[in-house]
Design a protein around this motif. Structure first.
Motif: not given
Length: 121
Positions: A10-13, A53-60, A64-71
């Motif tokens: 997800l980070l790459d995406f 910072s890692i936890k906030r990033g993971e949550t974001i 995002l993936e749950e909402k848009v599902g592009f990955a």
């Protein structure tokens, strides 16, 4: 904290939606396999600051993936393209084994494989 390949994917995406610092912290943790202490030293912050910072990033990223599902859709497309390529190669092989191979099938298979190649680039 167990490192998660899904978060790395997800980070790459979606990494560009994070702040530059968040993205760099997460890349160092997930992609470069640095410890919290090493990342903290690199950024001049505490280990807890890195963890937060890692936890906030993971949550974001997960939200995002749950909402848009592009990955997930991208994974499905890649798997489908790979399957199409496999089937086309099987058809080409079967056609070549015939006593009189069909020129039309040969042309269609080559076109399919060409299109698969363009999609995969």
């Amino acid at each position: 904290m167990a490192k998660n390949l899904e978060i790395s994917y997800l980070l790459d995406f979606y990494g560009q939606v994070l702040t530059e610092k968040q993205r760099e912290v997460m890349e160092q943790y997930y992609n470069d396999d640095l410890s919290l202490a090493e990342i903290a030293a690199n950024f001049g912050i505490t280990r807890q600051g890195v963890r937060d910072s890692i936890k906030r990033g993971e949550t974001i990223l997960l939200d995002l993936e749950e909402k848009v599902g592009f990955a997930q859709r991208y994974r499905v497309v890649r798997q489908s393209v790979a399957r199409i390529e496999e089937l086309a190669r099987d058809i080409r092989f079967e056609n070549e084994e015939e006593y009189i191979p069909s020129e039309r099938i040969s042309q269609d298979v080559e076109e399919i494989l060409s299109l698969v190649g363009k999609i995969s680039e």
